[in-house]
Design a protein around this motif. Structure first.
Motif, PDB file in Angstrom:
ATOM      1  N   ASN A 196      33.435  79.896  48.512  1.00 39.07           N
ATOM      2  CA  ASN A 196      32.817  78.724  48.039  1.00 39.07           C
ATOM      3  C   ASN A 196      33.692  77.921  47.091  1.00 39.07           C
ATOM      4  OD1 ASN A 196      30.290  79.518  49.241  1.00 39.07           O
ATOM      5  ND2 ASN A 196      29.684  80.911  47.721  1.00 39.07           N
ATOM      6  N   TYR A 197      34.466  78.852  46.130  1.00 34.60           N
ATOM      7  CA  TYR A 197      35.119  78.231  45.361  1.00 34.60           C
ATOM      8  C   TYR A 197      36.395  77.591  46.057  1.00 34.60           C
ATOM      9  CZ  TYR A 197      32.831  79.910  41.074  1.00 34.60           C
ATOM     10  OH  TYR A 197      31.928  80.013  40.384  1.00 34.60           O
ATOM     11  N   GLY A 198      36.967  78.263  47.171  1.00 35.65           N
ATOM     12  CA  GLY A 198      38.088  77.756  47.967  1.00 35.65           C
ATOM     13  C   GLY A 198      37.731  76.344  48.619  1.00 35.65           C
ATOM     14  N   THR A 199      36.560  76.299  49.202  1.00 35.01           N
ATOM     15  CA  THR A 199      36.079  75.238  49.892  1.00 35.01           C
ATOM     16  C   THR A 199      36.028  74.141  48.872  1.00 35.01           C
ATOM     17  OG1 THR A 199      34.660  76.351  51.339  1.00 35.01           O
ATOM     18  CG2 THR A 199      34.085  74.037  51.098  1.00 35.01           C
ATOM     19  N   GLU A 200      35.549  74.364  47.659  1.00 31.80           N
ATOM     20  CA  GLU A 200      35.648  73.210  46.448  1.00 31.80           C
ATOM     21  C   GLU A 200      37.146  72.864  46.287  1.00 31.80           C
ATOM     22  OE1 GLU A 200      33.551  74.580  43.146  1.00 31.80           O
ATOM     23  OE2 GLU A 200      31.872  74.697  43.981  1.00 31.80           O
ATOM     24  N   TYR A 201      37.979  73.748  46.099  1.00 31.71           N
ATOM     25  CA  TYR A 201      39.377  73.432  45.862  1.00 31.71           C
ATOM     26  C   TYR A 201      39.949  72.480  47.073  1.00 31.71           C
ATOM     27  CZ  TYR A 201      44.318  73.777  46.535  1.00 31.71           C
ATOM     28  OH  TYR A 201      45.854  73.212  46.736  1.00 31.71           O
ATOM     29  N   PHE A 202      39.705  72.961  48.423  1.00 34.96           N
ATOM     30  CA  PHE A 202      40.139  72.070  49.644  1.00 34.96           C
ATOM     31  C   PHE A 202      39.437  70.598  49.451  1.00 34.96           C
ATOM     32  CE2 PHE A 202      41.816  76.112  51.482  1.00 34.96           C
ATOM     33  CZ  PHE A 202      43.023  75.676  51.506  1.00 34.96           C
ATOM     34  N   ALA A 203      38.212  70.492  49.062  1.00 37.50           N
ATOM     35  CA  ALA A 203      37.446  69.343  49.090  1.00 37.50           C
ATOM     36  C   ALA A 203      38.124  68.265  48.056  1.00 37.50           C
ATOM     37  CB  ALA A 203      36.136  69.421  48.737  1.00 37.50           C
ATOM     38  N   GLY A 204      38.422  68.993  46.863  1.00 37.85           N
ATOM     39  CA  GLY A 204      38.931  68.419  45.894  1.00 37.85           C
ATOM     40  C   GLY A 204      40.459  67.922  46.040  1.00 37.85           C
ATOM     41  N   VAL A 215      45.015  81.758  49.316  1.00 41.74           N
ATOM     42  CA  VAL A 215      45.093  82.785  48.298  1.00 41.74           C
ATOM     43  C   VAL A 215      43.972  82.869  47.432  1.00 41.74           C
ATOM     44  CG1 VAL A 215      46.529  84.036  46.384  1.00 41.74           C
ATOM     45  CG2 VAL A 215      47.777  83.291  48.596  1.00 41.74           C
ATOM     46  N   PHE A 216      43.759  81.551  46.604  1.00 38.11           N
ATOM     47  CA  PHE A 216      42.650  81.271  45.714  1.00 38.11           C
ATOM     48  C   PHE A 216      41.131  81.750  46.258  1.00 38.11           C
ATOM     49  CE2 PHE A 216      39.421  78.175  43.853  1.00 38.11           C
ATOM     50  CZ  PHE A 216      39.367  78.680  42.677  1.00 38.11           C
ATOM     51  N   ALA A 217      41.274  81.314  47.544  1.00 36.39           N
ATOM     52  CA  ALA A 217      39.741  81.650  48.142  1.00 36.39           C
ATOM     53  C   ALA A 217      39.521  83.076  48.404  1.00 36.39           C
ATOM     54  CB  ALA A 217      39.624  80.633  49.474  1.00 36.39           C
ATOM     55  N   GLN A 218      40.770  83.911  48.782  1.00 34.98           N
ATOM     56  CA  GLN A 218      40.753  85.229  48.942  1.00 34.98           C
ATOM     57  C   GLN A 218      40.461  85.888  47.693  1.00 34.98           C
ATOM     58  OE1 GLN A 218      40.793  86.981  51.590  1.00 34.98           O
ATOM     59  NE2 GLN A 218      41.262  85.227  53.131  1.00 34.98           N
ATOM     60  N   VAL A 219      40.734  85.518  46.422  1.00 36.93           N
ATOM     61  CA  VAL A 219      40.585  85.887  45.244  1.00 36.93           C
ATOM     62  C   VAL A 219      39.123  85.622  44.713  1.00 36.93           C
ATOM     63  CG1 VAL A 219      41.417  86.040  42.653  1.00 36.93           C
ATOM     64  CG2 VAL A 219      43.004  86.192  44.994  1.00 36.93           C
ATOM     65  N   TYR A 242      55.388  70.659  50.209  1.00 37.58           N
ATOM     66  CA  TYR A 242      54.381  70.632  49.185  1.00 37.58           C
ATOM     67  C   TYR A 242      53.039  70.859  49.975  1.00 37.58           C
ATOM     68  CZ  TYR A 242      57.733  69.243  45.809  1.00 37.58           C
ATOM     69  OH  TYR A 242      58.701  69.243  44.842  1.00 37.58           O
ATOM     70  N   ILE A 243      52.613  70.145  51.106  1.00 41.17           N
ATOM     71  CA  ILE A 243      51.431  70.649  51.728  1.00 41.17           C
ATOM     72  C   ILE A 243      51.301  72.004  51.960  1.00 41.17           C
ATOM     73  CG2 ILE A 243      49.987  69.988  53.669  1.00 41.17           C
ATOM     74  CD1 ILE A 243      51.206  67.243  53.644  1.00 41.17           C
ATOM     75  N   ALA A 244      52.146  72.712  52.738  1.00 46.95           N
ATOM     76  CA  ALA A 244      52.163  74.188  52.767  1.00 46.95           C
ATOM     77  C   ALA A 244      51.987  74.730  51.567  1.00 46.95           C
ATOM     78  CB  ALA A 244      53.492  74.530  53.395  1.00 46.95           C
ATOM     79  N   VAL A 245      52.620  74.506  50.384  1.00 46.23           N
ATOM     80  CA  VAL A 245      52.397  75.391  49.181  1.00 46.23           C
ATOM     81  C   VAL A 245      50.851  75.320  48.813  1.00 46.23           C
ATOM     82  CG1 VAL A 245      52.917  75.271  46.754  1.00 46.23           C
ATOM     83  CG2 VAL A 245      54.595  75.227  48.415  1.00 46.23           C
ATOM     84  N   ALA A 246      50.253  73.902  48.821  1.00 48.07           N
ATOM     85  CA  ALA A 246      48.878  73.511  48.539  1.00 48.07           C
ATOM     86  C   ALA A 246      48.088  74.521  49.376  1.00 48.07           C
ATOM     87  CB  ALA A 246      48.673  72.165  48.473  1.00 48.07           C
ATOM     88  N   ILE A 247      48.262  74.408  50.542  1.00 49.84           N
ATOM     89  CA  ILE A 247      47.320  75.166  51.641  1.00 49.84           C
ATOM     90  C   ILE A 247      47.394  76.810  51.278  1.00 49.84           C
ATOM     91  CG2 ILE A 247      47.136  75.901  53.883  1.00 49.84           C
ATOM     92  CD1 ILE A 247      47.956  72.870  54.717  1.00 49.84           C
ATOM     93  N   ALA A 248      48.554  77.105  50.987  1.00 48.92           N
ATOM     94  CA  ALA A 248      48.874  78.712  50.857  1.00 48.92           C
ATOM     95  C   ALA A 248      48.256  78.887  49.359  1.00 48.92           C
ATOM     96  CB  ALA A 248      50.437  78.852  50.570  1.00 48.92           C
ATOM     97  N   PHE A 249      48.320  78.107  48.440  1.00 50.35           N
ATOM     98  CA  PHE A 249      47.670  78.406  47.157  1.00 50.35           C
ATOM     99  C   PHE A 249      46.005  78.368  47.466  1.00 50.35           C
ATOM    100  CE2 PHE A 249      45.320  76.916  43.804  1.00 50.35           C
ATOM    101  CZ  PHE A 249      45.466  77.649  42.584  1.00 50.35           C
ATOM    102  N   GLY A 250      45.535  77.479  48.304  1.00 52.90           N
ATOM    103  CA  GLY A 250      43.971  77.358  48.479  1.00 52.90           C
ATOM    104  C   GLY A 250      43.806  78.563  49.192  1.00 52.90           C
TER     105      GLY A 250
END
Length: 335
Positions: free
Chosen positions: A64-72, A56-60, A46-54
């Motif tokens: 800046n938004y990717g950092t917000e996701y990981f902080a959240g 991919v999300f940051a690449q798209v 589950y941690i790997a899935v969350a990191i992988a999503f983050g």
């Protein structure tokens, strides 16, 4: 502002529902006692899935938004560990058989996710309509932080839970469990089992945590999409994390102190944001990278200090922390 298409929302929700269905299958349809290796494997997954999503999300969307996701995500993950403290207390109070703990946890996670969706929608709407809500959210977090710090050496009283008391008055409750059933019949009379009361206790505790965690994550991002995915991925790994760390929770003696510092920091960040936007444009603003660094730093220091404390003093025991003091009558140490 982050623009998420209808397709983006649909794909995101489909992934989360699929993972939730997987969790439901493991926890409810196949009840069994979870060992350390199984819990560790699913936690890593589950941690790997969350990191992988983050990633991919940051690449798209951009980093800046990717950092917000990981902080959240880190904020919600750290608060979810405090959730686990309360879950352990509830499971112990109602003596839930180990093989049915998965079922209760999975339903508890579903309830938590539904509550968070409601609060996220409400929070995003309020913030978009009224900028002073940043001040309100900030003050709520600061108050919560102060209360948590003041009562960091206490545990919440499950039996005093108002919803649990009301449920017991409305439904007669059996003394014993009936397999994995929430309700059963005894002498032709329909009765709730302790498993149902346990679920009510966990659901009501989820409500309290949602009231704290949603303002906290809005403190690191104003994007409802990021708030939603950060909460969802943090909660999806909670079932496995429970079985992985429940034997280690007693050693995290400074966790409540660390969480109170994080909540206070985010509360101050929200107040400064409101001040900067509405009152004084020269007011300092705390950036997301700084927030991420502070949150990670506090968690590392808290964990290391806790482990050192319990190594030097094996009798030291962690507590979940409470937002209100328990009365002497409720404190077993006073009897």
């Amino acid at each position: 502002m982050l623009e998420v298409t209808a397709l983006g929302w649909t794909l995101t929700i489909a992934v989360i529902v699929a993972l939730l269905a997987l969790d439901l299958t493991l926890g409810v349809l196949k009840p069994h006692a979870v060992g350390f290796r199984e819990a560790a494997a699913w936690s890593v997954f589950y941690i790997a899935v969350a990191i992988a999503f983050g990633v991919v999300f940051a690449q798209v969307a951009g980093w800046n938004y990717g950092t917000e996701y990981f902080a959240g995500y880190i904020v919600e993950k750290s608060l979810s560990v405090d959730n686990l403290f309360v879950f352990v207390i509830i499971m112990g109070t109602f003596a839930v058989p180990e093989k049915y703990q998965q079922e209760v946890l999975t339903f508890g996670i579903i309830i938590a996710l539904v509550l968070r969706v409601i609060f996220i929608a409400l929070g995003a709407t309020l913030l978009s309509l009224f900028s002073f809500m940043f001040l309100i959210f900030g003050l709520i977090l600061i108050y919560t932080a102060v209360q948590l710090f003041r009562h960091r050496a206490e545990d919440p009283s499950v039996e005093d839970n108002a919803l649990v008391k009301a449920t017991k008055r409305f439904f007669p409750v059996t003394d014993d469990y009936d397999g994995g059933k929430m309700f059963t019949r005894i002498g032709g009379k329909r009765m709730a089992t302790p498993l149902f009361i346990t679920l009510i206790a966990i659901g009501s505790s989820d409500l309290l945590f949602a009231l704290d965690s949603i303002p906290a994550v809005f403190g690191v991002t104003e994007e409802a999409y990021i708030v939603f995915v950060a909460n969802a991925f943090a909660l999806l790994g909670l079932r496995a994390l429970f079985f992985l760390v429940k034997g280690l929770l007693d050693r995290l003696v400074y966790l409540s102190t660390g969480l109170s510092l994080i909540l206070a920091f985010i509360g101050v960040k929200l107040v400064l944001h409101w001040l900067h936007e509405d009152i004084w444009h020269d007011a300092p603003v705390i950036s997301t990278p700084v927030s991420l660094g502070v949150i990670i730093g506090v968690l590392i220091i808290t964990t290391v200090a806790s482990l050192l404390k319990t190594r030097n003093d094996p009798s030291a025991k962690a507590h979940a922390g409470s937002l209100s003091a328990r009365s002497h009558e409720d404190d077993p140490a006073k009897h």
